[in-house]
Design a protein around this motif. Structure first.
Motif, PDB file in Angstrom:
ATOM      1  N   UNK A  96       0.822  -1.207   0.000  1.00 47.39           N
ATOM      2  CA  UNK A  96       0.000   0.000   0.000  1.00 47.39           C
ATOM      3  C   UNK A  96       0.856   1.257   0.000  1.00 47.39           C
ATOM      4  N   UNK A  97       1.878   1.251   0.859  1.00 50.08           N
ATOM      5  CA  UNK A  97       2.745   2.415   0.965  1.00 50.08           C
ATOM      6  C   UNK A  97       3.505   2.648  -0.340  1.00 50.08           C
ATOM      7  N   UNK A  98       3.969   1.545  -0.927  1.00 51.51           N
ATOM      8  CA  UNK A  98       4.673   1.650  -2.211  1.00 51.51           C
ATOM      9  C   UNK A  98       3.771   2.281  -3.259  1.00 51.51           C
ATOM     10  N   UNK A  99       2.533   1.831  -3.256  1.00 50.84           N
ATOM     11  CA  UNK A  99       1.572   2.286  -4.249  1.00 50.84           C
ATOM     12  C   UNK A  99       1.220   3.764  -4.040  1.00 50.84           C
ATOM     13  N   UNK A 100       1.056   4.156  -2.786  1.00 50.09           N
ATOM     14  CA  UNK A 100       0.536   5.497  -2.488  1.00 50.09           C
ATOM     15  C   UNK A 100       1.626   6.554  -2.347  1.00 50.09           C
ATOM     16  N   UNK A 101       2.808   6.158  -1.919  1.00 48.40           N
ATOM     17  CA  UNK A 101       3.798   7.177  -1.538  1.00 48.40           C
ATOM     18  C   UNK A 101       5.069   7.164  -2.364  1.00 48.40           C
ATOM     19  N   UNK A 102       5.240   6.135  -3.196  1.00 52.29           N
ATOM     20  CA  UNK A 102       6.520   5.995  -3.891  1.00 52.29           C
ATOM     21  C   UNK A 102       6.306   5.846  -5.390  1.00 52.29           C
ATOM     22  N   UNK A 103       7.099   6.592  -6.158  1.00 52.02           N
ATOM     23  CA  UNK A 103       7.135   6.400  -7.599  1.00 52.02           C
ATOM     24  C   UNK A 103       8.480   5.797  -7.958  1.00 52.02           C
ATOM     25  N   UNK A 104       8.478   4.884  -8.915  1.00 55.71           N
ATOM     26  CA  UNK A 104       9.763   4.292  -9.308  1.00 55.71           C
ATOM     27  C   UNK A 104       9.892   4.373 -10.828  1.00 55.71           C
ATOM     28  N   UNK A 105      11.053   4.819 -11.296  1.00 56.01           N
ATOM     29  CA  UNK A 105      11.325   4.857 -12.736  1.00 56.01           C
ATOM     30  C   UNK A 105      12.536   3.968 -12.989  1.00 56.01           C
ATOM     31  N   UNK A 106      12.357   3.017 -13.882  1.00 57.51           N
ATOM     32  CA  UNK A 106      13.418   2.054 -14.169  1.00 57.51           C
ATOM     33  C   UNK A 106      14.145   2.445 -15.453  1.00 57.51           C
ATOM     34  N   UNK A 107      15.274   1.806 -15.685  1.00 62.23           N
ATOM     35  CA  UNK A 107      16.030   2.066 -16.914  1.00 62.23           C
ATOM     36  C   UNK A 107      15.225   1.634 -18.135  1.00 62.23           C
ATOM     37  N   UNK A 108      14.648   0.419 -18.051  1.00 64.57           N
ATOM     38  CA  UNK A 108      13.685  -0.012 -19.069  1.00 64.57           C
ATOM     39  C   UNK A 108      12.369   0.656 -18.715  1.00 64.57           C
ATOM     40  N   UNK A 109      11.660   1.167 -19.713  1.00 62.50           N
ATOM     41  CA  UNK A 109      10.532   2.058 -19.414  1.00 62.50           C
ATOM     42  C   UNK A 109       9.379   1.323 -18.729  1.00 62.50           C
ATOM     43  N   UNK A 110       9.276  -0.005 -18.973  1.00 63.67           N
ATOM     44  CA  UNK A 110       8.220  -0.803 -18.330  1.00 63.67           C
ATOM     45  C   UNK A 110       6.817  -0.261 -18.580  1.00 63.67           C
ATOM     46  N   UNK A 111       6.528   0.063 -19.840  1.00 67.13           N
ATOM     47  CA  UNK A 111       5.168   0.465 -20.197  1.00 67.13           C
ATOM     48  C   UNK A 111       4.436  -0.740 -20.770  1.00 67.13           C
ATOM     49  N   UNK A 112       3.123  -0.763 -20.633  1.00 76.99           N
ATOM     50  CA  UNK A 112       2.336  -1.838 -21.243  1.00 76.99           C
ATOM     51  C   UNK A 112       2.054  -1.480 -22.698  1.00 76.99           C
ATOM     52  N   UNK A 113       2.465  -2.359 -23.641  1.00 79.71           N
ATOM     53  CA  UNK A 113       2.387  -2.024 -25.069  1.00 79.71           C
ATOM     54  C   UNK A 113       0.972  -1.855 -25.596  1.00 79.71           C
ATOM     55  N   UNK A 114      -0.005  -2.499 -24.951  1.00 78.44           N
ATOM     56  CA  UNK A 114      -1.375  -2.443 -25.478  1.00 78.44           C
ATOM     57  C   UNK A 114      -2.147  -1.225 -24.969  1.00 78.44           C
ATOM     58  N   UNK A 115      -1.579  -0.517 -24.010  1.00 77.93           N
ATOM     59  CA  UNK A 115      -2.249   0.677 -23.475  1.00 77.93           C
ATOM     60  C   UNK A 115      -1.652   1.925 -24.098  1.00 77.93           C
ATOM     61  N   UNK A 116      -2.477   2.957 -24.275  1.00 76.16           N
ATOM     62  CA  UNK A 116      -1.928   4.214 -24.769  1.00 76.16           C
ATOM     63  C   UNK A 116      -1.231   4.966 -23.626  1.00 76.16           C
ATOM     64  N   UNK A 117      -0.629   6.102 -23.984  1.00 77.72           N
ATOM     65  CA  UNK A 117       0.193   6.838 -23.005  1.00 77.72           C
ATOM     66  C   UNK A 117      -0.618   7.186 -21.758  1.00 77.72           C
ATOM     67  N   UNK A 118      -1.822   7.749 -21.964  1.00 76.83           N
ATOM     68  CA  UNK A 118      -2.633   8.157 -20.816  1.00 76.83           C
ATOM     69  C   UNK A 118      -2.999   6.956 -19.940  1.00 76.83           C
ATOM     70  N   UNK A 119      -3.375   5.842 -20.600  1.00 79.03           N
ATOM     71  CA  UNK A 119      -3.740   4.647 -19.828  1.00 79.03           C
ATOM     72  C   UNK A 119      -2.550   4.111 -19.036  1.00 79.03           C
ATOM     73  N   UNK A 120      -1.351   4.198 -19.626  1.00 80.40           N
ATOM     74  CA  UNK A 120      -0.157   3.794 -18.894  1.00 80.40           C
ATOM     75  C   UNK A 120       0.084   4.696 -17.689  1.00 80.40           C
ATOM     76  N   UNK A 121      -0.146   5.990 -17.889  1.00 72.62           N
ATOM     77  CA  UNK A 121       0.104   6.959 -16.811  1.00 72.62           C
ATOM     78  C   UNK A 121      -0.824   6.705 -15.624  1.00 72.62           C
ATOM     79  N   UNK A 122      -2.078   6.378 -15.911  1.00 75.04           N
ATOM     80  CA  UNK A 122      -3.042   6.221 -14.816  1.00 75.04           C
ATOM     81  C   UNK A 122      -3.185   4.771 -14.335  1.00 75.04           C
ATOM     82  N   UNK A 123      -2.431   3.867 -14.965  1.00 77.29           N
ATOM     83  CA  UNK A 123      -2.574   2.442 -14.621  1.00 77.29           C
ATOM     84  C   UNK A 123      -2.434   2.133 -13.120  1.00 77.29           C
TER      85      UNK A 123
END
Ligand SMILES: Nc1ncnc2c1ncn2[C@@H]1O[C@H](COP(=O)(O)OP(=O)(O)O)[C@@H](O)[C@H]1O
Ligand SMILES: [Mg+2]
Length: 260
Positions: A96-123
Motif C-alpha cells: 500500500x505504501x509503495x503504491x501510495x507514496x513511492x514512484x519508481x522509474x526504471x532504466x527499461x521504461x516498463x510500459x504496457x504495449x497495449x495501453x496508450x500513453x494516458x492509460x499507462x500513466x493512470x494504470x
C-alpha cells in the motif's frame, strides 16, 4: 544550523526528510558467497530536492534505491519514508505504501504495449481503484510535455517520449518521493536531456522529491546534490554540482582506487 554526517552545512536548505536511511545494511547470501551490498548507510533525502546517486558498478546504488522504495528487504538498520518505518511494515501495508507514496522509474521504461500513453500513466491508480486528480494529472502531462501524445501507444513514441510517460506515471499519484534507477541509461543524449529536464521541473515546479542513480556527470549536474557510494558506503557528497565538479570528484576516487 544542521550538519549532515559528511559535515556539509545545510542551513539554507529544507530540513524535512522525505526519506531517510539510518545505519542501513543489506547483505545478500551467506558464508563464502555473502555480499555486503550496503554497509551501514545513513542518508537523508529532503523534500523538494533532487539528489543524484553515483558510484562504480556494484557499489550498491540499486540496492539502496530498492531498500528505500520497499522493493527489497533490509538486513539491518532503518529505512523510512516520511515518518513511516518500512522495516516495521507487513507485506500488505508495504504494498500500500509503495503504491501510495513511492514512484519508481526504471532504466527499461516498463510500459504496457497495449495501453496508450494516458492509460499507462493512470494504470497504477486504476489498479488501486483511485481516481486521478484531474487538475494534477493535467499539470503533470503539461510538465512532461505529453499533451499531444496521450492517445499514442508506446510503439508510436520515441524512447525519450516513452520514458517521459514513465516519469508522468511516477508523478501522477503524487508520491512522496520518486526513485529513478538510471532513467536515461537507454536514451540518446538529447532524449536523456529531455527526461532530466522534466525530472528537474517536477522538483522545481511541482515540489516533487527525486532520487536518481546515474553514471553520467552531465545527468548528475541536473540534481541539487550528488551522493557518492563506494563499496556499499557513502564516501562523499557534493552540493550544487556541475558536470565538471562531478567529474573532478570522480577522478579523485579513481586515483584513490588505483593507488590502494
Ligand atoms: N539479488 C542479489 N543477490 C546477490 N547479490 C546481489 C543481488 N543484488 C545485488 N547484489 C550484489 O550487491 C552489490 C551491489 O549491487 P547493486 O546495488 O546492484 O550495485 P550498483 O547498482 O551500484 O551497480 C554487488 O556486488 C551485486 O553483485
Ligand atoms: Mg544498479
Amino acid at each position: 544550523m544542521t550538519t549532515t554526517t559528511s559535515g556539509v552545512e545545510t542551513a539554507a536548505r529544507s530540513t524535512t526528510a522525505a526519506a531517510r536511511a539510518t545505519d542501513l545494511s543489506k547483505v545478500y547470501g551467506q558464508g563464502e558467497t555473502q555480499v555486503v551490498a550496503l554497509d551501514s548507510v545513513s542518508v537523508e533525502f529532503r523534500q523538494a530536492e533532487f539528489t543524484a546517486i553515483m558510484g562504480p558498478s556494484g557499489s550498491g546504488k540499486s540496492t539502496l534505491m530498492h531498500c528505500m522504495a520497499g522493493l527489497d528487504s533490509v538486513s539491518h538498520g532503518s529505512a523510512r519514508i516520511g515518518d513511516v518505518e518500512l522495516t516495521a511494515l507487513k507485506d500488505k501495508k508495504l504494498t500500500q505504501l509503495r503504491r501510495d507514496k513511492i514512484g519508481f522509474i526504471f532504466q527499461a521504461f516498463n510500459l504496457l504495449p497495449t495501453l496508450n500513453a494516458l492509460e499507462n500513466i493512470t494504470l497504477p491508480m486504476d489498479i488501486a481503484g483511485r481516481k486521478a486528480d484531474q487538475k494534477w494529472l493535467d499539470q503533470v502531462v503539461e510538465t512532461v510535455g505529453l499533451a499531444g501524445r496521450l492517445k499514442h501507444r508506446p510503439s508510436q513514441l520515441s524512447g525519450g517520449q516513452q520514458q517521459r510517460v514513465a516519469v508522468a506515471r511516477a508523478l501522477a499519484g503524487k508520491p512522496e518521493i520518486i526513485f529513478a534507477d538510471e532513467p536515461t541509461g537507454n536514451l540518446d543524449s538529447r532524449s536523456g536531456a529531455e527526461v532530466l529536464g522534466f525530472l528537474r521541473n517536477s522538483v522545481r515546479e511541482l515540489g516533487q522529491t527525486v532520487v536518481m542513480v546515474t553514471h553520467d556527470p552531465v545527468a548528475a549536474a541536473y540534481a541539487d546534490r550528488v551522493v557518492f557510494l563506494a563499496d556499499g558506503q557513502i564516501v562523499d557528497e557534493l552540493l550544487a554540482p556541475t558536470a565538471d565538479s562531478v567529474l573532478d570528484r570522480m577522478k579523485r576516487f579513481d586515483a584513490k582506487g588505483r593507488t590502494s
